[in-house]
Design an enzyme around this catalytic site. Structure first.
Site, PDB file in Angstrom:
ATOM      1  N   HIS A   1      -2.419   3.303   4.183  1.00 36.68           N
ATOM      2  CA  HIS A   1      -1.358   3.840   3.340  1.00 36.68           C
ATOM      3  C   HIS A   1      -1.491   3.222   1.955  1.00 36.68           C
ATOM      4  O   HIS A   1      -1.627   1.997   1.815  1.00 36.68           O
ATOM      5  CB  HIS A   1       0.007   3.507   3.951  1.00 36.68           C
TER       6      HIS A   1
ATOM      7  N   CYS B   1       5.973   6.087   5.382  1.00 35.74           N
ATOM      8  CA  CYS B   1       4.592   5.692   5.098  1.00 35.74           C
ATOM      9  C   CYS B   1       3.669   5.746   6.315  1.00 35.74           C
ATOM     10  O   CYS B   1       2.449   5.779   6.174  1.00 35.74           O
ATOM     11  CB  CYS B   1       4.588   4.298   4.488  1.00 35.74           C
TER      12      CYS B   1
ATOM     13  N   ASN C   1       2.205   5.784  -5.121  1.00 38.80           N
ATOM     14  CA  ASN C   1       2.482   5.724  -3.686  1.00 38.80           C
ATOM     15  C   ASN C   1       3.278   6.978  -3.334  1.00 38.80           C
ATOM     16  O   ASN C   1       4.462   7.083  -3.648  1.00 38.80           O
ATOM     17  CB  ASN C   1       3.283   4.451  -3.390  1.00 38.80           C
TER      18      ASN C   1
END
Length: 337
Positions: free
Chosen positions: A264, A116, A294
């Site tokens: 993120h 991430c 995500n």
């Protein structure tokens, strides 16, 4: 070569065509509702691979970059590929991508394994290569197929993660449009976001393939992705506000001097916790996980591109980009668009 500053000149991205929406997940799990999933995650649908490899996603994103922005692939002199889902243990997937893209053979190409925060680290590596005079036009690709690692019966992760690849052109610039970096690592948190088995530390075996169901009804084996959500949230709240503060200090800026914050895209709830803790106005935090999920290392470049396309990020704006997650690792910088 231009000056030893570095700039993002272009971003394109690729999403695999298969879509898993909340309706499908509710039908499969038989629990929750579409709205409950959305309220917990901020996600209505996510794109996932259907047999594609990371190299497939990376090549498609890079080809879009060349086509959309009129980039001559012959001018690329380094390829950086961030992925946690390589095609092989060896060779590096970057070598596969170099060949499939038809990039010249006189370039450097390498993989680096980070999730991430991977885009931020890729910008740092790119800026360093440019400053050292090693490269002047870098193709940075962030690509992951994390859905392959998720147990279909694990709603704690399946509702969150999607697959994608982003391709970014970073090149030398007469002005430092990519600023200084704040980076951090805390490996003591490695077990909070991990695929425990499958590599050399714990090779695959009948034991690692044995599925177990926890008290919340999530089923996985040691070869699947595991995330301790509460601990990841605690880590995020303990590190990210400080990283934002340090980044502002490094650039002699105040919070109000930043035009847009691109974190993120973890989940809506995590970003809302951060926004309130740091004191950022809602209109200055960009979120786009609703129809993408995500996508790990690709979330920030995809969000930057979307923000620019929507007019939320305009030429001359200051964007703070902040990545955080697996490792634990984190990183932040200021990008002058």
């Amino acid at each position: 070569m231009k000056g030893l500053g570095a700039a993002i000149s272009a971003i394109s991205y690729y999403l695999p065509p298969k879509v898993v929406d909340n309706k499908l997940l509710v039908e499969e799990f038989g629990t929750w509702t579409e709205d409950k999933i959305y309220q917990k995650t901020g996600i209505r649908e996510r794109h996932v691979v259907d047999g594609e490899l990371v190299s497939d996603l990376a090549v498609r994103a890079a080809e879009k970059l060349f086509e959309e922005h009129g980039i001559d692939r012959e001018t690329i002199d380094f390829l950086l590929l961030c992925t946690e889902s390589p095609d092989y243990y060896l060779p590096a997937t970057a070598c596969v991508v170099q060949d499939r893209l038809g990039l010249k053979k006189t370039i450097g190409a390498l993989d680096y394994n980070l999730g991430c925060s991977g885009f931020i680290y890729g910008l740092a590596l790119s800026k360093g290569l440019i400053a050292a005079g090693i490269a002047s036009r870098i193709l940075l690709v962030t690509a992951d197929t994390l859905s392959r690692t998720i147990n279909p019966k694990d709603k704690s992760t399946r509702t969150i993660f999607g697959d994608a690849a982003a391709a970014i052109l970073v090149e030398g610039s007469d002005t430092a449009r990519i600023g200084d970096f704040v980076l951090g690592t805390d490996g003591s948190g490695m077990d909070k976001l991990i695929i425990p088995a499958g590599a050399w530390a714990a090779p695959r075996s009948p034991e690692t393939a044995a599925e177990r169901t926890n008290k919340w009804g999530n089923t996985r084996c040691a070869e699947n992705l595991y995330m301790n959500g509460p601990e990841v949230l605690n880590f995020t709240m303990a590190t990210v506000p400080e990283a934002v503060s340090r980044t502002l200090e490094a650039h002699s800026l105040k919070l109000e001097d930043v035009d847009i914050f691109v974190f993120h895209q973890a989940t809506f709830l995590i970003l809302e916790h951060l926004r309130k803790e740091i004191g950022i106005p809602k209109e200055k935090v960009f979120m786009n996980m609703e129809n993408k999920g995500n996508t790990v290392s690709a979330t920030i470049p995809i969000a930057l591109r979307d923000a620019a396309d929507e007019g939320r990020l305009r030429p001359g704006d200051r964007a703070m980009a902040v990545g955080f997650g697996v490792g634990y690792s984190w990183g932040a910088t200021i990008i002058r668009w």
